[in-house]
Design an enzyme around this catalytic site. Structure first.
Site, PDB file in Angstrom:
ATOM      1  N   HIS A  88       0.909  -1.403  -0.084  1.00  0.00           N
ATOM      2  CA  HIS A  88      -0.097  -0.044  -0.119  1.00  0.00           C
ATOM      3  C   HIS A  88       0.920   1.183  -0.051  1.00  0.00           C
ATOM      4  O   HIS A  88       2.156   1.181   0.563  1.00  0.00           O
ATOM      5  CB  HIS A  88      -0.790  -0.026   1.263  1.00  0.00           C
ATOM      6  N   ASP A 132       3.174  -4.652   7.942  1.00  0.00           N
ATOM      7  CA  ASP A 132       2.000  -3.852   7.797  1.00  0.00           C
ATOM      8  C   ASP A 132       0.891  -4.813   8.006  1.00  0.00           C
ATOM      9  O   ASP A 132       0.226  -5.654   7.073  1.00  0.00           O
ATOM     10  CB  ASP A 132       1.890  -3.139   6.229  1.00  0.00           C
ATOM     11  N   GLN A 164      -4.164  -5.271   6.901  1.00  0.00           N
ATOM     12  CA  GLN A 164      -5.288  -6.038   6.461  1.00  0.00           C
ATOM     13  C   GLN A 164      -5.308  -7.723   6.987  1.00  0.00           C
ATOM     14  O   GLN A 164      -6.227  -8.348   6.620  1.00  0.00           O
ATOM     15  CB  GLN A 164      -5.274  -6.232   4.736  1.00  0.00           C
ATOM     16  N   LYS A 180     -10.409  -0.757  10.644  1.00  0.00           N
ATOM     17  CA  LYS A 180     -10.605  -1.875   9.673  1.00  0.00           C
ATOM     18  C   LYS A 180     -11.066  -3.123  10.551  1.00  0.00           C
ATOM     19  O   LYS A 180     -11.208  -4.246   9.992  1.00  0.00           O
ATOM     20  CB  LYS A 180      -9.441  -2.080   8.740  1.00  0.00           C
ATOM     21  N   CYS A 193      -4.771   2.650  -3.749  1.00  0.00           N
ATOM     22  CA  CYS A 193      -3.458   3.105  -3.040  1.00  0.00           C
ATOM     23  C   CYS A 193      -2.382   2.106  -3.090  1.00  0.00           C
ATOM     24  O   CYS A 193      -1.395   1.749  -2.344  1.00  0.00           O
ATOM     25  CB  CYS A 193      -3.719   3.377  -1.502  1.00  0.00           C
TER      26      CYS A 193
HETATM   27  N1  PMP Z   1      -1.687  -0.757   4.820  1.00  0.00           N
HETATM   28  C1  PMP Z   1      -2.442  -1.452   4.143  1.00  0.00           C
HETATM   29  C2  PMP Z   1      -2.342  -2.774   3.419  1.00  0.00           C
HETATM   30  C3  PMP Z   1      -3.971  -0.997   3.843  1.00  0.00           C
HETATM   31  O1  PMP Z   1      -4.790  -1.707   3.408  1.00  0.00           O
HETATM   32  C4  PMP Z   1      -4.370   0.385   4.323  1.00  0.00           C
HETATM   33  C5  PMP Z   1      -5.600   1.045   4.188  1.00  0.00           C
HETATM   34  N2  PMP Z   1      -6.229   0.646   3.017  1.00  0.00           N
HETATM   35  C6  PMP Z   1      -3.235   1.220   5.109  1.00  0.00           C
HETATM   36  C7  PMP Z   1      -1.993   0.570   4.910  1.00  0.00           C
HETATM   37  C8  PMP Z   1      -3.609   2.340   5.566  1.00  0.00           C
HETATM   38  O2  PMP Z   1      -4.281   2.220   6.678  1.00  0.00           O
HETATM   39  P1  PMP Z   1      -4.726   3.649   7.406  1.00  0.00           P
HETATM   40  O3  PMP Z   1      -5.566   4.546   6.204  1.00  0.00           O
HETATM   41  O4  PMP Z   1      -5.848   3.128   8.379  1.00  0.00           O
HETATM   42  O5  PMP Z   1      -3.735   4.465   7.863  1.00  0.00           O
END
Ligand code: PMP
Length: 405
Positions: A122, A199, A202, A225, A363
């Site tokens: 991401h 990270d 997910q 999430k 993203c």
């Molecule tokens: N890493 C991953 C794999 C994600 O899916 C996301 C959210 N889509 C993020 C980071 C970022 O998370 P946040 O917007 O809650 O900071």
């Protein structure tokens, strides 16, 4: 155990709403999951009875608010099996947690150092490292994927050298759904004396997280999430590592003593929590963890995997549908395109039928480039989704395909 889906759904007020005249079928859980009533009530309860700044006052309300925030810290410690509450830092989310590590741990990187990451990251796990490159000549080495969307572990191993200072990777891909072999990847990083950041944005809603078993150095995730409130995330870090790192932001809460001759910093975890934290939402986050534990992560995973299997089989049969991410070990994410139809058109028309899916690059633009597409349509499941909703999604997709091709 069979889930009582009526009971579970009844706890999520938003699932009763309509979009236009259609019942909402919410399949955008990867972006954010919905929040059960008990979590919303916990937020309201904080505002109505416990709103006083934490760790500041001797007065009763402040102490009660502090207790509630610190209760959540203990819940998180237990949830991820951290050794102590000092290893649990509250942030605004995964993004801030990674930026914290990039800024603070990254302080020690030198010109010529290398970071290993993967093509499925991401942007939150790419851009913070690129920002470091403004000041330091750091190289990013990128692990590729195979046609199923699994990481090339041989390549991963081959990227380590004496200049590698960090290996960072997502536990679960937010586009492909691939569950990466992070324990093995951390072990390999440690064999080379390299720090590993996972990270977990997910993974944390779907998989049990045991940071001591994984032996990760950092693990990051977001409450929103995980059926929890927005504005709260967690950085787990090994204590000795966090202790060796400089503060990320300066301000209140994170100091021991301030004078114009020099300032000393608070102990962990407060050293990394400058300013007033989002104590209202942090307190309510504990209720989201209660919800997950009450329903049971195993039950959640089993249910979501069943929905994923069922929906994947059905949409794979539709002519023109191409699915991205077919790893055997997959989480409840289904990315696809229909012929050369634009993902946005598919998502727009599904919305007219009440089905909320994600469209675009998610993203993860480097991954889109790797897949050779501008974007995908993405359906993703949570515990409250039903087979009936999967059927509505599938029949809606079949209905709109002639309009987009
Ligand atoms: N890493 C991953 C794999 C994600 O899916 C996301 C959210 N889509 C993020 C980071 C970022 O998370 P946040 O917007 O809650 O900071």
């Amino acid at each position: 155990m069979k889930l009582d889906l009526n009971d579970i759904r009844g706890r999520f007020p938003i699932l009763e709403r309509t979009v236009g005249d259609k019942p909402l079928v919410y399949l955008d859980n990867t972006a954010t999951s919905q929040t059960p009533r008990e979590v919303v009530e916990a937020v309201v309860n904080m505002y109505e009875h416990y709103k006083a700044n934490v760790h500041r006052g001797v007065h009763t309300v402040s102490q009660e608010a502090t207790d509630m925030q610190e209760h959540t810290r203990r819940r998180v410690r237990d949830y991820i099996n951290a050794s102590s509450v000092e290893e649990v830092i509250f942030t605004r989310g995964t993004t801030e947690a990674i930026n914290l590590v990039a800024s603070s741990f990254g302080d020690r990187f030198r010109d010529g150092d290398e970071i290993i990451l993967t093509v499925m990251e991401h942007h939150a796990n790419i851009v913070p490292w690129q920002l470091l490159q403004r000041h330091k000549d750091i190289k990013l080495r990128v692990v590729d994927i195979n046609e199923r969307g699994e990481l090339d572990l041989e390549q991963y191993k081959s990227l380590f050298n004496e200049r590698t200072v960090l290996a960072t990777f997502t536990h679960v891909s937010n586009v492909l759904g691939t569950v990466n072999p992070v324990k093995e990847m951390i072990r390999i990083a440690h064999e080379h004396g390299v720090t590993a950041l996972v990270d977990g944005a997910q993974a944390s809603p779907h998989l049990p997280i045991d940071v001591r078993d994984l032996d990760c150095d950092f693990y990051v995730f977001s409450s929103h999430k995980m059926y929890g409130p927005t504005g709260v995330g967690v950085l787990y870090g090994k204590k000795e590592l966090l202790e060796s790192m400089p503060p990320y932001q300066g301000g209140g809460e994170m100091i021991k003593h301030v004078s114009f001759n020099g300032t000393t910093f608070a102990d962990l975890p407060f050293k990394f929590e400058a300013g007033t934290p989002d104590f209202v939402d942090i307190a309510a986050f504990a209720k989201a963890l209660d919800f997950i534990e009450e329903v049971g992560l195993d039950n959640i995973r089993e249910h979501e995997e069943e929905l994923l299997r069922y929906t994947t089989e059905k949409i794979a049969e539709i002519p023109g549908v191409k699915i991205y991410g077919t790893a055997p070990h997959k989480s409840a994410v289904l990315s696809f395109n229909v012929g050369d139809a634009h993902n946005y058109d598919v998502g727009f028309l599904l919305d007219k039928l009440g089905v909320a899916v994600r469209t675009g690059h998610h993203c993860a633009q480097p991954l889109m480039e790797r897949l050779g597409v501008p974007g995908t349509v993405r359906a993703s499941f949570a515990v409250y989704n039903t087979k009936e909703e999967a059927d509505i999604f599938i029949s809606s997709l079949k209905r709109i395909i002639p309009m987009v091709l």
